[in-house]
Design an enzyme around this catalytic site. Structure first.
Site, PDB file in Angstrom:
ATOM      1  N   ASP A   1      37.043  30.665  45.421  1.00  0.00           N
ATOM      2  CA  ASP A   1      38.391  31.175  45.166  1.00  0.00           C
ATOM      3  C   ASP A   1      38.700  30.858  43.705  1.00  0.00           C
ATOM      4  O   ASP A   1      38.913  29.698  43.347  1.00  0.00           O
ATOM      5  CB  ASP A   1      39.375  30.492  46.115  1.00  0.00           C
ATOM      6  CG  ASP A   1      40.802  30.993  45.958  1.00  0.00           C
ATOM      7  OD1 ASP A   1      41.113  31.622  44.931  1.00  0.00           O
ATOM      8  OD2 ASP A   1      41.623  30.723  46.863  1.00  0.00           O
ATOM      9  N   HIS A   2      38.744  31.908  42.878  1.00  0.00           N
ATOM     10  CA  HIS A   2      38.855  31.692  41.435  1.00  0.00           C
ATOM     11  C   HIS A   2      40.219  31.136  41.025  1.00  0.00           C
ATOM     12  O   HIS A   2      40.396  30.711  39.880  1.00  0.00           O
ATOM     13  CB  HIS A   2      38.584  33.010  40.692  1.00  0.00           C
ATOM     14  CG  HIS A   2      37.879  32.819  39.385  1.00  0.00           C
ATOM     15  ND1 HIS A   2      37.846  31.618  38.713  1.00  0.00           N
ATOM     16  CD2 HIS A   2      37.157  33.689  38.612  1.00  0.00           C
ATOM     17  CE1 HIS A   2      37.162  31.746  37.597  1.00  0.00           C
ATOM     18  NE2 HIS A   2      36.734  33.001  37.513  1.00  0.00           N
ATOM     19  N   ARG A   3      41.188  31.123  41.943  1.00  0.00           N
ATOM     20  CA  ARG A   3      42.473  30.496  41.637  1.00  0.00           C
ATOM     21  C   ARG A   3      42.332  28.984  41.533  1.00  0.00           C
ATOM     22  O   ARG A   3      43.100  28.316  40.829  1.00  0.00           O
ATOM     23  CB  ARG A   3      43.503  30.829  42.716  1.00  0.00           C
ATOM     24  CG  ARG A   3      43.838  32.299  42.864  1.00  0.00           C
ATOM     25  CD  ARG A   3      44.740  32.524  44.055  1.00  0.00           C
ATOM     26  NE  ARG A   3      44.135  32.068  45.300  1.00  0.00           N
ATOM     27  CZ  ARG A   3      44.767  32.032  46.483  1.00  0.00           C
ATOM     28  NH1 ARG A   3      46.032  32.432  46.557  1.00  0.00           N
ATOM     29  NH2 ARG A   3      44.140  31.628  47.556  1.00  0.00           N
TER      30      ARG A   3
END
Length: 510
Positions: free
Chosen positions: A481-483
């Protein structure tokens, strides 16, 4: 005549309806208390619904394949006389019956009744054991499968079982005493009905493993699974597929002569399906477990911005180490794979990169770095992808991990795993290599923030000391999850996993 109507109970938190997969009784049939009435599938699991009373079935209120709301009438039973109003309310109360319907649920609401799961009650009927006379060794006096077997063998203590033996799809022992066998034949309504209809073949094995869908197919075709020839094994036991059942039925229940097997094989274009899945032109209902999986995937994909990092690690020493340990593991009753090595390597790396072992609390606007290491193992089943969770991986040895993981994976495939065993994961591993894959872009198991896909371990050309030589390598694909996880962190985490897999001896010590 006093007729009681059994209503569909709440078989799991948040479940509003269930699909009636199969009736296990019919109108006019005499049934016993706790006898399974039907198989019902919800978006959580497939469960057997036991009857809260004995009597004669007078009406079935739903058709197979129909969606039934919780609280709706399912089956009516003539209990054969006036009954104490309070007791009747207790027996027909969905909250009471839900306890027995949800397997592995430790809570029991009905005082004075034997505490046991549906699968244990089924085993007791097969072995001719009266549960009322069995002392339970489980929580709150709950009767377990081991207690039932101990009662048959006349021992005081439950018989230890290997992790995979709790799967409800395993056909139980048929070599019990003659007295237990005669009781079983008179008590097991399902078996008696099947024999009356005429089973193909005779029981040549004591135990046979098969998926629930295969067992349903065998019932429909009147085939005795124990008579179906098979060379496949699972955990040392015979394993039968739907294709084997169909072929056996087409031969009229006759075992194919070995000398004629090759000549009698159908041409490739006419070969039967290798599984009990859809056929061209089918329209498959999108509901139950399949819909729940789809909704979870949709939420994960459209909530978390994904990025996938790929790499390949030289695992030649790991292959050698595993080969050296296999005989030791086998002596301990454990089938050793590469997965427990990877689980230990991942856990070590998660300690060093806590943001990968995390979740995003959007309401509180916080990234939660977990201090538990609970690894989900993505498992392909006949109902879709399930993810049993192995808890506290950091506290378990290699063989313990191998045994526990194998047991939970088998229960997931047989649909006997509890909902609680698929919750609480902090990181997931999926193995695409078992079907020949190398790289993938797996979807993060939301609300986790990372998932690791394993490719196929195989010999590939690598340059070592300036020369091209064959080396065993393992492709890795890490989606995050690139967040929460930056690409650089994903790469460093993967590098650490690779470093540990290249030196497997470090994984054998704490």
């Amino acid at each position: 005549m006093t007729v009681e109507t059994f209503k569909l109970p709440d078989v799991g938190e948040g479940v509003a309806e269930g699909e009636l997969v199969r009736w296990l009784v019919e109108v006019g049939e005499e049934i016993e208390e706790d006898q399974p009435l039907a198989e019902v599938e919800t978006d959580k699991a497939l469960v057997d619904l036991p009857s809260p009373f004995a009597g004669t079935v007078t009406e079935l209120h739903a058709e197979e394949g129909e969606m039934v709301p919780v609280g709706a009438g399912l089956v009516s039973v003539d209990v054969g006389g006036d009954e104490d109003e309070g007791a009747a309310e207790s027996k027909s109360d969905p909250e009471t019956t839900a306890t027995d319907a949800a397997a592995d649920d430790g809570s029991e609401a009905a005082a004075g009744r034997v505490f046991a799961s549906p699968s244990t009650r089924r085993l007791a009927r097969e072995l001719g054991v009266d549960l009322a006379g069995v002392a339970g060794s489980g929580p709150s006096g709950r009767v377990t499968d081991a207690d039932v077997r101990a009662a048959v063998e006349g021992t005081d203590q439950p018989t230890p079982r290997s992790p995979d033996e709790s799967a409800t799809s395993v056909v139980t022992e048929r070599d019990a005493t003659a007295d237990a066998e005669s009781h079983r034949e008179s008590a097991d309504v399902v078996t008696t009905a099947a024999e009356a209809a005429g089973r193909m073949g005779s029981a040549d094995r004591e135990r046979t493993l098969a998926a629930p869908a295969t067992r349903r197919l065998a019932d429909e075709l009147g085939v005795d699974l124990d008579a179906v020839p098979t060379d496949e094994r699972r955990d040392g036991e015979a394993f039968v597929t739907p294709a084997m059942v169909r072929e056996f039925a087409e031969r009229g229940g006759e075992a194919e002569p070995e000398a004629e097997a090759e000549a009698a094989s159908p041409p490739a274009e006419a070969a039967p399906p290798t599984d009990d899945g859809p056929r061209p032109g089918d329209r498959i209902p999108y509901r139950g477990v399949r819909r729940a999986i789809g909704e979870q995937m949709e939420q994960a994909k459209y909530t978390a911005p994904h990025v996938t990092h790929t790499d390949e690690v030289d695992v030649t020493r790991l292959v050698e180490t595993k080969a050296e340990l296999e005989s030791y593991a086998e002596a301990e009753g454990v089938s050793l794979t590469y997965l427990p090595f990877v689980m230990r390597a991942v856990t070590r790396a998660l300690r060093e990169f806590p943001q990968v072992n995390a979740s995003l609390d959007e309401a509180a606007e916080e990234i939660v770095c977990h201090d538990d290491y609970n690894l989900g193992v993505a498992t392909a089943t006949d109902a879709g992808l399930m993810v049993p969770v192995v808890e506290d991986v950091d506290r378990k040895g290699l063989l313990d991990l191998a045994a526990e993981t194998a047991g939970k994976v088998e229960r997931a495939r047989d649909r006997s795993i509890s909902r609680e065993e698929m919750q609480g994961g902090t990181f997931t591993i999926t193995n695409v290599g078992v079907i020949g894959g190398e790289y993938a872009t797996p979807i993060v198991n939301h609300p986790e923030v990372a998932i690791l896909a394993l490719g196929r371990v195989a010999e590939r050309p690598r340059v070592v000391d300036g020369e091209v030589v064959p080396r065993h390598t393992l492709p890795l694909s890490l989606s995050v999850d690139h967040r929460v996880v930056d690409g650089a962190v994903a790469a460093r985490f993967t590098n650490r996993v690779m470093e540990l897999l290249r030196s497997p001896a470090r994984l054998l010590v704490d």
